[in-house]
Design a protein around this motif. Structure first.
Motif, short mmCIF file in Angstrom:
data_model
loop_
_atom_site.label_atom_id
_atom_site.label_comp_id
_atom_site.label_asym_id
_atom_site.label_seq_id
_atom_site.Cartn_x
_atom_site.Cartn_y
_atom_site.Cartn_z
N TYR A 55 10.06 89.35 -25.83
CA TYR A 55 11.43 89.50 -25.33
C TYR A 55 11.45 90.44 -24.12
N SER A 56 10.75 91.54 -24.20
CA SER A 56 10.70 92.48 -23.09
C SER A 56 10.07 91.85 -21.85
N ALA A 57 9.01 91.07 -22.05
CA ALA A 57 8.36 90.40 -20.92
C ALA A 57 9.29 89.37 -20.28
N HIS B 281 11.83 85.05 -17.23
CA HIS B 281 11.38 83.72 -17.62
C HIS B 281 11.95 83.37 -19.00
N GLU B 282 11.92 82.11 -19.34
CA GLU B 282 12.60 81.62 -20.54
C GLU B 282 11.67 81.68 -21.75
N GLY C 148 16.10 85.36 -20.01
CA GLY C 148 15.79 86.63 -19.39
C GLY C 148 16.99 87.46 -19.04
N THR C 149 18.20 86.84 -19.11
CA THR C 149 19.41 87.58 -18.72
C THR C 149 20.60 87.34 -19.64
N THR D 266 19.94 90.31 -31.12
CA THR D 266 20.89 89.21 -30.91
C THR D 266 20.16 87.87 -30.91
N LEU D 267 19.02 87.82 -30.28
CA LEU D 267 18.23 86.58 -30.27
C LEU D 267 17.89 86.15 -31.69
N ARG D 268 17.45 87.07 -32.51
CA ARG D 268 17.06 86.71 -33.87
C ARG D 268 18.29 86.35 -34.72
#
Length: 414
Positions: free
Chosen positions: A267-269, A275-276, A378-379, A386-388
């Motif tokens: 996620y940090s990268a 990038h997606e 990425g944004t 939140t992603l999880r």
């Protein structure tokens, strides 16, 4: 003249065979040269097995001598006759014990003689010291041998200046998988080359290497090879322990804590480089009823097969983990939502193919999986949490809709 060694009678092996007396062995220390230099660990010398005690030493001696005198004469096909196996393994089997050093095979050393000067180190002396040497005349042959069979160590003869091509190629070829230590390599540097260790340290980044100058005796080379192999064995054991600590025993997927750490990294990268990526959450349908209706071995079998399906669907850069009993998750870096949807569809289809009558089942079982996934460009998300949570919500919706399907979180908002 040294004094003759005498063994007490109670230390002799079973008649009719006498054990050869061996003087205590000791291993000299090697001068600490190179970054990996350490004292060689000494292996203890095993003493012969003890026999039950009798009334007195004289009685024990008489019993052994009388049994030796009464032993049958050697004959064809009998122990001690022409068909007797005189190898160390055969003698060990006859007296009912096993010598680990006798049963073990000789270490296989790949001798990289790319310039035809291997005779300077005395390969015959290395062979007599217990090494099985395989000579490779060219770099191409060396790389082919490494790809065909993994040796115990590499001996690179007379590294030419600067030797960067050889070292770079060997570094790439000698590294194994995540659980395997790299093949140790001993470099013979040309006489007067004081920068060989610097080049080796820069190019052999996996470690487990040493450098000795040309002209070093075969005895010291053998000692350094054995020391490097001991270090390689220790490194392999440490890697295996680290792998077991971070991977699930049944599926070989990451454990929850390790998976969470990798999720944060990806996620940090993605956030830093814009990038997606995608996060996929998987939960097996009706897994609890399968365990209730059938033996738990059926449930274990199913978990193992699902782990195989997930591993087969992954790319090199993808990451998968087992989060719970029947819960799995997959990280798909550099993946757009349309590609993530294709992976989810393929996973659902392959898991459904596991339906049938597995070993130990009382009947047919229907296998399916509910899958939820979310993407990040990425944004458009504020945190990995939140992603999880979005992926888990999509998973719950797939469960409510009957299972055996995949749901994309963004479709719930439309």
């Amino acid at each position: 003249m040294g004094r003759a060694r005498h063994f007490p009678a109670h230390t002799l092996p079973d008649p009719p065979f006498r054990a050869p007396s061996r003087p205590p062995q000791s291993t000299p220390r090697v001068p600490n040269v190179g970054p990996s230099a350490r004292p060689i660990p000494l292996r203890p010398v095993r003493s012969p097995p003890r026999r039950p005690a009798t009334d007195s030493p004289n009685m024990r001696s008489n019993l052994v001598e009388s049994s030796l005198e009464s032993a049958p004469a050697p004959s064809q096909g009998a122990p001690g006759g022409p068909d007797r196996d005189l190898s160390r393994q055969g003698l060990a089997a006859e007296v009912g014990r096993t010598d680990p050093q006798a049963m073990s095979s000789a270490p296989r050393i790949l001798l990289c003689d790319h310039r035809g000067n291997a005779a300077r180190i005395g390969p015959e002396a290395l062979h007599e010291a217990g090494f099985d040497l395989e000579t490779s005349p060219t770099l191409r042959a060396t790389l082919a041998s490494l790809a065909r069979e993994r040796p115990d160590a590499i001996l690179l003869m007379a590294l030419a200046r600067p030797g960067t091509v050889e070292l770079s190629a060997l570094e790439h070829a000698r590294t194994g998988g995540e659980q395997e230590a790299p093949v140790p390599i001993l470099v013979i540097a040309p006489e007067g080359d004081r920068e060989a260790a610097i080049r080796a340290d820069r190019l052999l980044r996996s470690g487990l290497w040493d450098v000795v100058p040309e002209g070093t005796g075969a005895e010291e080379i053998g000692l350094r090879l054995r020391r490097l192999m001991d270090f390689a064995q220790l490194e392999g054991e440490m890697r295996e322990l680290r792998h077991r600590a971070s991977h699930d025993d049944r599926t070989d997927l990451l454990r929850p804590r390790s998976f969470e750490a990798r999720l944060i990294e990806h996620y940090s990268a993605a956030q830093r480089h814009k990038h997606e990526m995608a996060l996929v959450m998987i939960d097996l349908d009706r897994f609890g009823s399968i365990n209730k209706l059938h033996d738990h071995t059926v449930g274990d079998w199913l978990i193992e097969r699902v782990g195989e399906v997930i591993r087969a669907a992954l790319r090199v850069e993808d990451v998968a983990g087992r989060l719970g009993g029947d819960e799995f998750a997959v990280i798909l870096p550099y993946t757009k939502k349309i590609d993530a949807a294709g992976v989810v569809k393929r996973l659902a289809e392959e898991i459904a193919k596991l339906s049938g009558t597995p070993p130990g089942a009382k009947g047919h079982i229907d296998v399916g999986a509910s899958i939820g996934f979310e993407t990040f460009d990425g944004t458009d998300l504020d945190s990995v949490r939140t992603l999880r949570s979005h992926a888990e919500r999509a998973l719950r919706v797939a469960k409510v809709q009957g299972g055996n399907r995949g749901v994309y979180y963004r479709n719930l908002e439309e």
